[in-house]
Motif scaffolding. Structure first.
Motif, PDB file in Angstrom:
ATOM      1  N   THR A   1     -31.157 -41.031   3.049  1.00 35.35           N
ATOM      2  CA  THR A   1     -30.076 -41.041   4.038  1.00 35.35           C
ATOM      3  C   THR A   1     -29.863 -39.676   4.687  1.00 35.35           C
ATOM      4  O   THR A   1     -29.013 -39.518   5.547  1.00 35.35           O
ATOM      5  CB  THR A   1     -28.751 -41.477   3.382  1.00 35.35           C
ATOM      6  OG1 THR A   1     -28.427 -40.559   2.334  1.00 35.35           O
ATOM      7  CG2 THR A   1     -28.883 -42.868   2.807  1.00 35.35           C
ATOM      8  N   GLY A   2     -30.619 -38.646   4.237  1.00 39.92           N
ATOM      9  CA  GLY A   2     -30.406 -37.291   4.758  1.00 39.92           C
ATOM     10  C   GLY A   2     -31.402 -36.929   5.823  1.00 39.92           C
ATOM     11  O   GLY A   2     -31.895 -37.770   6.556  1.00 39.92           O
ATOM     12  N   TYR A   3     -31.734 -35.595   5.881  1.00 37.93           N
ATOM     13  CA  TYR A   3     -32.567 -35.077   6.962  1.00 37.93           C
ATOM     14  C   TYR A   3     -33.920 -34.587   6.479  1.00 37.93           C
ATOM     15  O   TYR A   3     -34.912 -34.717   7.147  1.00 37.93           O
ATOM     16  CB  TYR A   3     -31.852 -33.910   7.664  1.00 37.93           C
ATOM     17  CG  TYR A   3     -30.596 -34.332   8.377  1.00 37.93           C
ATOM     18  CD1 TYR A   3     -30.629 -34.756   9.697  1.00 37.93           C
ATOM     19  CD2 TYR A   3     -29.368 -34.309   7.718  1.00 37.93           C
ATOM     20  CE1 TYR A   3     -29.478 -35.149  10.364  1.00 37.93           C
ATOM     21  CE2 TYR A   3     -28.213 -34.696   8.370  1.00 37.93           C
ATOM     22  CZ  TYR A   3     -28.266 -35.117   9.698  1.00 37.93           C
ATOM     23  OH  TYR A   3     -27.118 -35.501  10.332  1.00 37.93           O
ATOM     24  N   SER A   4     -33.961 -33.973   5.312  1.00 37.09           N
ATOM     25  CA  SER A   4     -35.192 -33.276   4.897  1.00 37.09           C
ATOM     26  C   SER A   4     -35.567 -33.625   3.469  1.00 37.09           C
ATOM     27  O   SER A   4     -35.943 -32.766   2.684  1.00 37.09           O
ATOM     28  CB  SER A   4     -35.001 -31.758   5.030  1.00 37.09           C
ATOM     29  OG  SER A   4     -34.528 -31.423   6.305  1.00 37.09           O
ATOM     30  N   SER A   5     -35.446 -34.869   3.105  1.00 35.33           N
ATOM     31  CA  SER A   5     -35.661 -35.258   1.721  1.00 35.33           C
ATOM     32  C   SER A   5     -37.053 -34.909   1.228  1.00 35.33           C
ATOM     33  O   SER A   5     -37.226 -34.432   0.108  1.00 35.33           O
ATOM     34  CB  SER A   5     -35.429 -36.766   1.564  1.00 35.33           C
ATOM     35  OG  SER A   5     -34.105 -37.087   1.918  1.00 35.33           O
ATOM     36  N   LEU A   6     -38.061 -35.152   2.040  1.00 33.78           N
ATOM     37  CA  LEU A   6     -39.428 -34.953   1.593  1.00 33.78           C
ATOM     38  C   LEU A   6     -39.696 -33.474   1.284  1.00 33.78           C
ATOM     39  O   LEU A   6     -40.382 -33.157   0.315  1.00 33.78           O
ATOM     40  CB  LEU A   6     -40.399 -35.459   2.659  1.00 33.78           C
ATOM     41  CG  LEU A   6     -40.365 -36.975   2.910  1.00 33.78           C
ATOM     42  CD1 LEU A   6     -41.348 -37.347   4.006  1.00 33.78           C
ATOM     43  CD2 LEU A   6     -40.671 -37.741   1.627  1.00 33.78           C
ATOM     44  N   SER A   7     -39.157 -32.579   2.098  1.00 29.33           N
ATOM     45  CA  SER A   7     -39.391 -31.154   1.841  1.00 29.33           C
ATOM     46  C   SER A   7     -38.727 -30.718   0.546  1.00 29.33           C
ATOM     47  O   SER A   7     -39.263 -29.882  -0.186  1.00 29.33           O
ATOM     48  CB  SER A   7     -38.861 -30.314   3.011  1.00 29.33           C
ATOM     49  OG  SER A   7     -37.453 -30.421   3.098  1.00 29.33           O
ATOM     50  N   TYR A   8     -37.566 -31.284   0.234  1.00 29.12           N
ATOM     51  CA  TYR A   8     -36.898 -30.918  -1.013  1.00 29.12           C
ATOM     52  C   TYR A   8     -37.639 -31.474  -2.223  1.00 29.12           C
ATOM     53  O   TYR A   8     -37.698 -30.846  -3.277  1.00 29.12           O
ATOM     54  CB  TYR A   8     -35.446 -31.404  -1.004  1.00 29.12           C
ATOM     55  CG  TYR A   8     -34.611 -30.708   0.045  1.00 29.12           C
ATOM     56  CD1 TYR A   8     -34.679 -29.331   0.202  1.00 29.12           C
ATOM     57  CD2 TYR A   8     -33.776 -31.434   0.887  1.00 29.12           C
ATOM     58  CE1 TYR A   8     -33.931 -28.683   1.170  1.00 29.12           C
ATOM     59  CE2 TYR A   8     -33.023 -30.798   1.850  1.00 29.12           C
ATOM     60  CZ  TYR A   8     -33.101 -29.423   1.989  1.00 29.12           C
ATOM     61  OH  TYR A   8     -32.362 -28.791   2.942  1.00 29.12           O
ATOM     62  N   LEU A   9     -38.202 -32.680  -2.081  1.00 28.31           N
ATOM     63  CA  LEU A   9     -38.996 -33.254  -3.181  1.00 28.31           C
ATOM     64  C   LEU A   9     -40.212 -32.370  -3.468  1.00 28.31           C
ATOM     65  O   LEU A   9     -40.642 -32.226  -4.617  1.00 28.31           O
ATOM     66  CB  LEU A   9     -39.451 -34.669  -2.818  1.00 28.31           C
ATOM     67  CG  LEU A   9     -38.366 -35.766  -2.826  1.00 28.31           C
ATOM     68  CD1 LEU A   9     -39.001 -37.090  -2.456  1.00 28.31           C
ATOM     69  CD2 LEU A   9     -37.704 -35.853  -4.190  1.00 28.31           C
ATOM     70  N   ARG A  10     -40.738 -31.787  -2.440  1.00 21.68           N
ATOM     71  CA  ARG A  10     -41.914 -30.931  -2.610  1.00 21.68           C
ATOM     72  C   ARG A  10     -41.554 -29.612  -3.297  1.00 21.68           C
ATOM     73  O   ARG A  10     -42.349 -29.060  -4.053  1.00 21.68           O
ATOM     74  CB  ARG A  10     -42.525 -30.673  -1.225  1.00 21.68           C
ATOM     75  CG  ARG A  10     -43.762 -29.804  -1.235  1.00 21.68           C
ATOM     76  CD  ARG A  10     -44.391 -29.807   0.141  1.00 21.68           C
ATOM     77  NE  ARG A  10     -45.449 -28.816   0.233  1.00 21.68           N
ATOM     78  CZ  ARG A  10     -45.279 -27.555   0.634  1.00 21.68           C
ATOM     79  NH1 ARG A  10     -44.060 -27.165   0.977  1.00 21.68           N
ATOM     80  NH2 ARG A  10     -46.280 -26.722   0.707  1.00 21.68           N
ATOM     81  N   ARG A  11     -40.321 -29.116  -3.045  1.00 19.18           N
ATOM     82  CA  ARG A  11     -39.930 -27.810  -3.568  1.00 19.18           C
ATOM     83  C   ARG A  11     -39.320 -27.887  -4.956  1.00 19.18           C
ATOM     84  O   ARG A  11     -39.257 -26.862  -5.640  1.00 19.18           O
ATOM     85  CB  ARG A  11     -38.935 -27.141  -2.602  1.00 19.18           C
ATOM     86  CG  ARG A  11     -39.523 -26.872  -1.230  1.00 19.18           C
ATOM     87  CD  ARG A  11     -38.501 -26.304  -0.283  1.00 19.18           C
ATOM     88  NE  ARG A  11     -38.001 -25.006  -0.727  1.00 19.18           N
ATOM     89  CZ  ARG A  11     -37.047 -24.323  -0.094  1.00 19.18           C
ATOM     90  NH1 ARG A  11     -36.493 -24.836   0.982  1.00 19.18           N
ATOM     91  NH2 ARG A  11     -36.643 -23.161  -0.560  1.00 19.18           N
TER      92      ARG A  11
END
Length: 804
Positions: A707-717
């Motif tokens: 539901t957010g904006y940058s979920s995939l980048s946070y999963l990667r980090r």
């Protein structure tokens, strides 16, 4: 010595001795002052002062001698030879003039002492000459040892007096030297008189041939008057000398200051005409000094300050003030004006070219004035947008209300709050947020008229005053134009943002009670607009106050409940699909309000975040959830939601560790559920904190994924232990598009080694779909609603499907 005392006490009239000493002191003091005057004189003048000093000292010594002689009564009739009496006066004057000349030229105390010694010998010579002129019926017999003693002692004391006079470090040197000389002269006279013995001679022809005593008395009086005249002259000359020196020094200091300072020094008559302008004028004013001399000072002052400056000059002219400081604008030669600080003082009437008037220094304060104006502007305007701030807005609103009461008519106040601004600020950063606010400010100004006011009150809050409304309907049209123009796309360095604005409107008329109440009404209407779905407008209507009052009351009750412990935790089971049994519970807070009943978290959690109460409330949830989970069987975990506000406050890690330690709960059994908003605010700091907690064994779950904006980048980090799929996807999972999204999330999470939990499972069909897509865990009403602590414990003892 005995003979001297007898001479003073028995052979002299009592009043004569102090009179002689007084005359002597006045004479020599006057002479010494005249010597000092001659030192500072020039050409003929200095010799005239020195001649006067010699006459004053010599005549004074002579007067002292003959005053003593007039009071002398040896038992015989005395007379005085005119030639020798006049000769004694000449000896005294010449001797005094010569020794005082030596004193004037003396370059040290040694030479001064020598001059003093000769002065004492001269006094002795005058005394002997004077005594030789005394006509007595007999012969004068001298006691020469006593005569020699009188000469030596008198000369020694006179040498000491001249030494004191020549010593610059001695204060009151004139008075001390005069006193010593008086002692020397009087002592020499009376000691020498004691050394004289009159031997009667019956064959002596008598004293009627000499100068009568009365004539001598008149002569002494004349000499004393002359000496007194010299004393007055010396005093006047000394005063004039000091005044001239002080005036000269003052004038020199004035010119030195005026010609070596960057300030412009001007001197004017009391009529305000420039009489002197210092050389600094070209740098500050552009004029040469001669161009200003003779011109009125008032002509150089800015017209706006002319009247005030005229009053200052009038006060100076009439003596109401002696000095003052003011700021004004002075005209430059190029026609412009420069701000100057004028320190002005009245001058007294003097005897030189500097006549009565006033003097002033003009100091350039244009930079300081500009800074003051800038500070004043900053105090009344928003630093980011340049719009009026809350303080100036309130002043303008009061003015608008005053105009309405005086002239009639109506006006409107618009309270504006940007929609979706926080998300732009969080995703694109604060610089982008600041740029967006400046763009919004420009757009608002472009919509309103010049007579209207646009202000920024703080954050994303703006306010507008629409003045002089012809008809109330114009407000609605203006508000709609504002919504339209603010809602247009905004380009922020290649990133496109779209926001909205909610507007609350209150109308003001001559009947409006106060400006603060009017703005409060606009704020209440804004609250109504935001509640209606945002990006819309709402007019204030009576009764809206109740909404704000209800929110205020709820906030007060919330504060009391946090302080007094008025909350409870419910627990919703999380089912492991592989084992088909509960693997943990999500702790959910509930507020049983004493009058409102059970208040939904949707209503009070945002309020707690706005007021900061979420921090103590979140700490309590952690402690209570860990305490309850410590009593659960097996390895059941407890999940606790963490607010972004709570996470960003200092002390969050300590709160987690403290809750685990207090309950004795293993860190692996605690699961913290966070949303992307926590990472958006400060990703680096947040991820560092999460790593520290995870190293302790605490599990970290990503809640509301997708539901957010940058979920995939946070999963990667960050390697999350669990990903929870938002209920909005589960509700529509039968739709192919939603099912594809769920499948993609499961694939990403599995690849990252995370447990996948589906939220909001409420039907058998949804359960089957999430099984099919590969979810690891589920929770939702299909299995159980949130349960009180005891019921949650009972649920664990039943098979999962039976509980459902």
């Amino acid at each position: 010595m005995f003979r001297t005392i007898v001479c003073l006490t028995e052979q002299h009239t009592a009043w004569v001795v102090p009179l002689a000493a007084l005359v002597c002191w006045v004479s020599v003091h006057t002479a010494l002052r005249l010597v000092r005057q001659s030192r500072e004189g020039r050409d003929v003048g200095r010799w005239m002062w020195l001649a006067a000093a010699g006459f004053s000292a010599g005549a004074g010594v002579w007067s002292t001698h003959f005053i003593g002689m007039l009071g002398y009564d040896p038992g015989v009739v005395l007379g005085y030879d005119l030639r020798l009496t006049v000769a004694s006066l000449s000896v005294g004057v010449v001797t005094a003039a010569g020794t005082l000349t030596l004193l004037r030229r003396a370059e040290g105390t040694g030479q001064a002492a020598i001059a003093g010694f000769w002065f004492g010998l001269g006094v002795g010579a005058m005394h002997v000459t004077g005594m030789a002129g005394v006509d007595v019926p007999g012969a004068l017999v001298w006691t020469w040892p006593l005569v020699l003693a009188s000469l030596l002692s008198g000369s020694a004391i006179a040498a000491a007096a001249f030494t004191v006079f020549a010593s610059p470090q001695i204060r009151h040197a004139n008075a001390i030297a005069a006193t010593l000389l008086t002692v020397a002269i009087a002592g020499l006279h009376f000691t020498a008189m004691a050394a004289v013995e009159i031997v009667p001679d019956l064959a002596h022809p008598g004293t009627d041939r000499g100068l009568p005593r009365l004539t001598l008395a008149f002569g002494v009086a004349a000499v004393m008057l002359t000496i007194l005249g010299f004393a007055i002259l010396a005093l006047f000359a000394d005063r004039m000398r000091r005044a001239n020196l002080a005036l000269s020094a003052s004038e020199q200091r004035f010119r030195l200051l005026a010609e070596n300072t960057t300030d412009v020094i001007i001197w004017c008559h009391l009529d305000g005409t420039h009489k002197y302008v210092s050389p600094a004028a070209p740098r500050l004013l552009g004029y040469e000094p001669d161009e200003l001399v003779g011109t009125p000072a008032l002509d150089s002052v800015h017209p706006d300050e002319t009247e005030d400056f005229r009053k200052v000059l009038d006060d100076l002219r009439h003596g109401r003030i002696e000095q003052t400081t003011c700021q004004m604008r002075y005209r430059r030669k190029d026609g412009g004006y420069v701000w100057v600080e004028v320190s002005i003082s009245r001058t007294k009437g003097l005897t030189t070219d500097w006549l009565s008037g006033w003097v002033a220094s003009l100091r350039d304060v244009s930079a300081r004035k500009e800074a003051e104006l800038q500070i004043a502007h900053m105090a009344m305007h928003d630093a980011l947008t340049g719009l009026p701030n809350r303080l100036l807005f309130r002043d303008r609103l009061n003015q608008e209300l005053a105009n309405a009461r005086r002239y009639g008519g109506s006006f409107a106040v618009l309270a504006c709050d940007l929609d979706r601004f926080k998300s732009v600020n969080d995703t694109l950063g604060h610089p982008a947020g600041d740029a967006l606010l400046r763009i919004v400010a420009d757009r608002l100004i472009s919509v309103v008229r010049n007579v209207d006011t646009v202000a920024r009150l703080g954050g994303d809050e703006f306010a507008i005053i629409l003045s002089w409304l012809d008809e109330p309907q114009a407000v609605n049209a203006a508000a709609e134009r504002i919504i339209e123009i603010v809602g247009a796309p905004i380009d922020l360095d290649g990133s496109h943002a779209r926001i909205g604005v909610s507007i609350g409107i209150a109308l003001g008329t001559s009947e409006t009670e106060d400006a603060d109440g009017l703005f409060k009404n606009a704020d209440i209407a804004l609250y109504r607009a935001k509640a209606a779905g945002r990006n819309t407008l709402s007019f204030y209507e009576p009764g809206m106050d109740g909404i704000v009052a209800d929110r205020t009351a709820l906030e007060r009750d919330l504060s009391n409940a946090v302080r007094e412990g008025g909350f409870v935790l419910y627990y919703q089971p999380i089912i492991n699909l592989a084992a088909d049994r509960p693997c943990g519970f999500e702790a959910l807070i509930r507020w049983p309000h004493p009058s409102r009943g059970m208040v939904s978290p949707i209503d009070f959690i945002p309020l707690a975040e706005d007021t900061g109460l979420i921090v103590p409330l979140g700490a309590w949830i952690l402690q209570e959830a860990c305490r309850e989970a410590a009593g659960w069987p097996g390895d059941l975990r407890v999940s606790v939601n963490v607010s972004a506000v709570q996470f960003q406050k200092p002390g969050f890690e300590q709160a987690v560790i403290g809750a685990l330690a207090a309950a004795g709960l293993a860190p692996q059994r605690l699961e913290l559920e966070i949303t992307e908003s926590i990472l958006i605010a400060d990703a680096e700091a947040a991820i560092t904190c999460l790593h520290r907690l995870r190293s302790l064994g605490v599990r970290i779950a990503m809640d509301d994924f997708g539901t957010g904006y940058s979920s995939l980048s946070y999963l990667r980090r960050f390697p999350f232990d669990k990903i929870k799929i938002d209920r909005s996807f589960i509700r529509d999972i039968t739709d192919p598009d939603a099912a594809a999204i769920v499948k993609a999330i499961v694939g990403i999470g599995t690849q990252r080694g995370a447990v996948i939990t589906a939220e909001g499972v409420e039907t058998e069909e949804q359960l089957a779909c999430v099984r099919q897509e590969g979810c690891s865990e589920v929770q939702g009403y299909y299995f159980s609603k949130p349960l009180p602590a005891q019921e949650a414990l009972d649920f664990v003892r039943k098979p999962a499907r039976a509980a459902a």
